[in-house]
Design an enzyme around this catalytic site. Structure first.
Site, short mmCIF file in Angstrom:
data_model
loop_
_atom_site.label_atom_id
_atom_site.label_comp_id
_atom_site.label_asym_id
_atom_site.label_seq_id
_atom_site.Cartn_x
_atom_site.Cartn_y
_atom_site.Cartn_z
CG HIS A 141 -4.08 -53.29 37.83
ND1 HIS A 141 -5.02 -52.60 37.12
CD2 HIS A 141 -4.55 -53.34 39.11
CE1 HIS A 141 -6.01 -52.23 37.90
NE2 HIS A 141 -5.75 -52.66 39.13
CG HIS A 195 -3.97 -52.66 43.58
ND1 HIS A 195 -4.34 -51.33 43.57
CD2 HIS A 195 -4.86 -53.30 42.79
CE1 HIS A 195 -5.40 -51.18 42.80
NE2 HIS A 195 -5.74 -52.35 42.30
CB ILE A 241 -12.13 -50.06 38.79
CG1 ILE A 241 -11.96 -48.61 39.20
CG2 ILE A 241 -12.35 -50.96 39.99
CD1 ILE A 241 -11.92 -47.63 38.07
CG ASN A 288 -9.43 -52.29 43.67
OD1 ASN A 288 -8.61 -51.41 43.45
ND2 ASN A 288 -10.72 -52.13 43.40
CG HIS A 308 -8.21 -56.51 41.04
ND1 HIS A 308 -9.44 -55.92 40.92
CD2 HIS A 308 -7.30 -55.50 40.96
CE1 HIS A 308 -9.29 -54.61 40.75
NE2 HIS A 308 -8.00 -54.33 40.78
#
Length: 871
Positions: A537, A532, A871, A727, A723
């Site tokens: 990110h 993740h 997010i 997520n 993602h």
């Protein structure tokens, strides 16, 4: 004023903007929210819609302030794209906002429209940009500008989406460009210098402390996750061979006293247009998360460890389920102090009943106990929240890649006899030859840090290997779990391992359940830190920085990639403040504790950009082999592999769209090589953004259209579908903490010990004393719920925030085709989920695999692929 014989007339424009006071978070957070949301943080983010619904009332009260923009408070000057003056596009006369247009039907929520009239001379030509000056004290958000009835041209649109501060805040006047698309060499000559100057402004000079109004994008290492002055130092990640890392946005904050290379923790800098300042509803999620970390969690910790209020341990699975069915009761006086943020006060019920009640996680909505089955344990390796770690076992016994001179012999101790007990008469040799053995291997990731982890007060863990068998019906089953610890005589003496086999009765079944918990805790830590955080990110942020620094808003690749960076720098900044920082959510509640980010840095050493493409990833893990006759050119070795099957369709749709788009602007290799902005962009991505890996041979050279297509496809896939897959299933699976615990606090008990006797008498209590305790469970559940939700203004793959993002009709048609293809794929995924022969689509918990369905409503939907890591 005007030359003799020149034709002059007025050009009407429409300016759409949002005043700062409409967007002010204090106003938003004070709006009353109906107290019907069922729980704490479940409510926290579920209430976003209600909060933003109330914003309309706030906006209504502020509408009179629109007149403050009239008079001489905001000026604009058109810039010609066809006529030059002094080597640059001719600049027109200043014009000012003329009147407020309150009933414009195309206005979005909280937007105001104003008319403006420009004096236009016949020799001015066609506008291609404009200057804007804000003479007001407060900034405002400029949405768009539309010019109508341009002689011999028609309508011209400018998609702006940018904050405009008082003109004195800028060294150069703010400029915006028309929504046309140009490679540098095709840019109208009058606009070329303006294009170059704007990129120079966005790059800055690399010095000084960044201010709120800045729009500067520059690189820095991760030197702000520790707090040396507070007794919590952490290694600086990036800039060294020991701790390589992707770069983040530079802020230039003050350095700490004890470490002159580390920045002081505190408020973060985010380039102004990346930090929407409460314009977006996702900002409520972000600030709610921040408030939880800084205000709510300390209060809950105090309450939970006050034994007069509640036990610090769960006593049974029923008590865990009561978090969703009855709630954890806390005294009213604690609730009244829980947060100064009005929005969160509305969410935390203050009547002393059901104060901490969360929505039931999807994994227990149909069956309360199916999560315990071996079939579900195995299914989640290919259809859960971390489905991209499992790989095919290609040699036996499994070997380690760790240096034996440092770590000793780390070869697996699993025997063929142990494997074959549950292989239905198939030998290990036959299973390897027929591609029926698979492994979930966290041994090498954790062994180097295991001694340090096990010296933490909160952790007692193993490094795990799990071997699984592919059944005739296409499902997986675990055959054996190996639990390894470092040798008590020293790390270089190798591992001490125990092998646990499946069992369904007696104490052996409890030991097997505990062994699976140890595997899942390894999996959770790896998922959060690597699958993740690092692999989506962290690795995407350098691409976002380089794009803003080097590709003009007029550039076709900027227009292609821009939607896929939305909010990423913003949410990453928050992560460094509240999630991955020293003492943050990850360190509090996940196994590696204060070594978490170090571990992600060590894994980054082996990160390969080109392997992030889904087909390359599947082949590398041995889950697929290239086959031109198979769909997508790959033959999957586990045919019922939901993440791979659905993901390959999304991947192919992305690459087809990117290929069609890129071909519009780059028909030849020469077009790629001659694009100065493109070459500068890629050079910075490699040499600065991922500078610690700049010498790796696998980087595309950016010499051909194929290089560009591959690179852009990987960026889009990573920021969107990858993602989403790792997520938005976090709460549905991990919200039930016994299914996905994040900590183990005890080794498996040995016979003759007090813990072993307790395990015999009360297996559930032994399990709960081993995994995440109550407070850390509440931290997990609260944060995972926020992270698993979509904001009300989410923009999904195949959508754009404006239909006017380009004037290129061929690009618009290709993008429309892309959206239609994604809708078609949604139908295929739904059909597969309704096929009873595909058991991995639901499993014992009866939870269909919906994470790669493109569209979604707001909230926690267990589906939806946003364009970006928002997010």
């Amino acid at each position: 004023m005007f030359g003799i014989g020149k034709k002059t007339q007025k050009i009407k424009g429409t300016v759409v903007l949002m005043p700062k006071n409409v967007l002010d978070f204090n106003a938003i957070s004070s709006v009353s929210v109906p107290n019907s949301v069922g729980g704490v943080v479940g409510g926290a983010v579920g209430a976003v819609g209600g909060i933003l619904g109330g914003v309309a009332n706030v906006a209504g009260g502020v509408i009179d302030a629109a007149t403050a923009f009239l008079g001489r408070n905001v000026s604009m000057q058109l810039i010609s794209a066809t006529q030059t003056h002094g080597g640059k596009g001719k600049v027109g006369e200043e014009a000012y906002l003329n009147s407020h247009l309150p009933t414009l039907p195309t206005l979005g929520a909280r937007q105001d429209a104003f008319s403006i009239y420009f004096e236009w001379e016949s020799d001015f030509g066609i506008p291609g940009a404009f200057y804007i000056k804000n003479f007001k004290t407060d900034e405002f958000f400029l949405v768009s500008v539309t010019l109508e009835d341009i002689p011999n041209h028609g309508t011209i649109r400018f998609v702006c989406n940018s904050w405009v501060y008082n003109f004195k805040s800028y060294k150069k006047d703010r400029i915006f460009f028309v929504n046309n698309t140009y490679v540098p060499s095709a840019t109208p000559a009058p606009l070329l210098k303006y294009r170059q100057e704007e990129l120079e402004t966005l790059r800055g000079d690399g010095t000084g402390k960044r201010k709120e109004q800045d729009r500067i994008y520059d690189y820095d290492v991760y030197n702000d996750i520790g707090n040396p002055d507070g007794g919590e130092p952490r290694p600086i990640l990036g800039g060294s061979s020991n701790y390589p890392y992707p770069r983040r946005v530079r802020s230039g904050r003050d350095k700490t006293k004890k470490d002159p290379n580390s920045e002081k923790p505190g408020e973060i800098y985010v380039p102004r247009d990346e930090n929407f300042g409460h314009l977006k509803s996702s900002d409520f999620l972000i600030y709610g998360l921040k408030s939880l970390s800084q205000n709510v969690f300390p209060m809950l910790k105090s309450a939970i460890f006050d034994l007069r209020v509640t036990s610090s341990e769960f006593d049974s699975f029923d008590e865990v389920r009561s978090l969703y069915e009855g709630g954890l009761k806390l005294p009213t006086d604690i609730l009244s102090q829980i947060s100064p943020l009005p929005a969160l006060k509305e969410i935390f019920r203050t009547d002393g009943e059901n104060a901490l009640q969360f929505p039931p996680p999807h994994v227990i909505r149909v069956s309360k106990s199916a999560w315990m089955t071996d079939e579900e344990f195995a299914r989640e390796t290919i259809a859960g929240v971390n489905p991209n770690v499992i790989r095919r076992l290609q040699e036996f016994p499994p070997k380690s890649s760790l240096d034996p001179t440092v770590y000793g012999d780390q070869t697996s101790t699993i025997t063929k006899e142990q494997l074959e007990i549950n292989m239905d008469g198939v030998t290990v040799e036959e299973a390897l030859g027929k591609d029926r053995l698979f492994i979930l291997d966290y041994h090498d990731a954790f062994i180097p840090y295991l001694t340090r982890i096990n010296n933490l007060p909160t952790s007692k863990a193993y490094a795990t290997r799990t071997i699984l068998f592919l059944n005739d019906d296409g499902s997986l089953k675990p055959l054996v779990i190996e639990l390894s610890n470092t040798h008590p005589g020293g790390d270089n003496l190798g591992a001490v391992s125990k092998v646990v086999l499946p069992a369904t009765e007696g104490v052996e079944s409890t030991i097997w359940l505990l062994a699976k918990a140890h595997v899942v805790v390894n999996d959770c830590g790896y998922h959060q830190l690597i699958s993740h955080w690092l692999n989506t990110h962290a690795v995407v942020e350098p691409f976002a920085i380089a794009t803003n620094r080097n590709l003009s808003v007029l550039h076709p690749i900027n227009k292609l990639l821009y939607p896929h960076y939305r909010d990423t720098i913003n949410i990453n900044g928050l992560a460094r403040q509240s999630l991955i920082n020293a003492g943050g959510f990850i360190e509090q509640a996940f196994l590696p504790g204060k070594y978490s980010m170090e571990i992600s840095s060590i894994v980054y050493k082996n990160w390969v950009f080109t392997d992030q493409a889904l087909p390359a990833d599947l082949v590398k893990r041995g889950l697929a082999v290239e086959d031109p006759s198979a769909p997508h050119g790959l033959r999957l070795l586990i045919k019922d592999y939901p993440y791979a099957v659905d993901g390959l369709e999304i991947w192919d749709a992305i690459t087809a769209w990117v290929k069609e788009y890129v071909s519009l602007y780059y028909p030849t290799d020469a077009a790629i090589k001659q694009d100065t902005e493109l070459q500068a962009w890629w050079k910075e991505v490699v040499e600065k953004g991922h500078g610690d890996l700049k010498d790796k041979p696998w980087w595309p050279k950016m010499h051909t259209p194929e290089d560009l297509i591959k690179s852009c496809s990987i960026i889009i896939w990573t920021a969107s579908a990858l993602h989403a897959a790792v997520n938005f299933g976090q709460y549905p699976y991990g919200g039930y903490i016994v299914n996905r615990p994040t900590l183990t606090r005890r080794f498996i008990p040995e016979p003759g010990t007090k813990e072993y006797d307790e395990m015999l008498k009360n297996p559930q209590k032994a399990y709960l004393k081993t995994i995440t305790p109550k407070f850390e469970s509440l931290v997990d559940i609260s944060v995972l719920e926020i992270l698993s939700r979509h904001a009300s203004d989410e923009i999904y793959l195949g959508e754009r925030d404006s239909p006017y993002w380009t004037t290129d009709s061929k690009a618009l048609e290709a993008f429309k085709k892309f959206g239609s293809k994604l809708t078609e794929i949604e139908g295929k995924i739904t059909a597969r989920n309704n096929d009873p022969s595909l058991g991995s689509r639901h499993g014992p918990v009866q939870l269909p695999y919906t994470l790669l369905l493109r569209s979604s409503e707001e909230g926690m939907t267990f589906r939806g692929i946003p364009n970006s890591i928002s997010i």
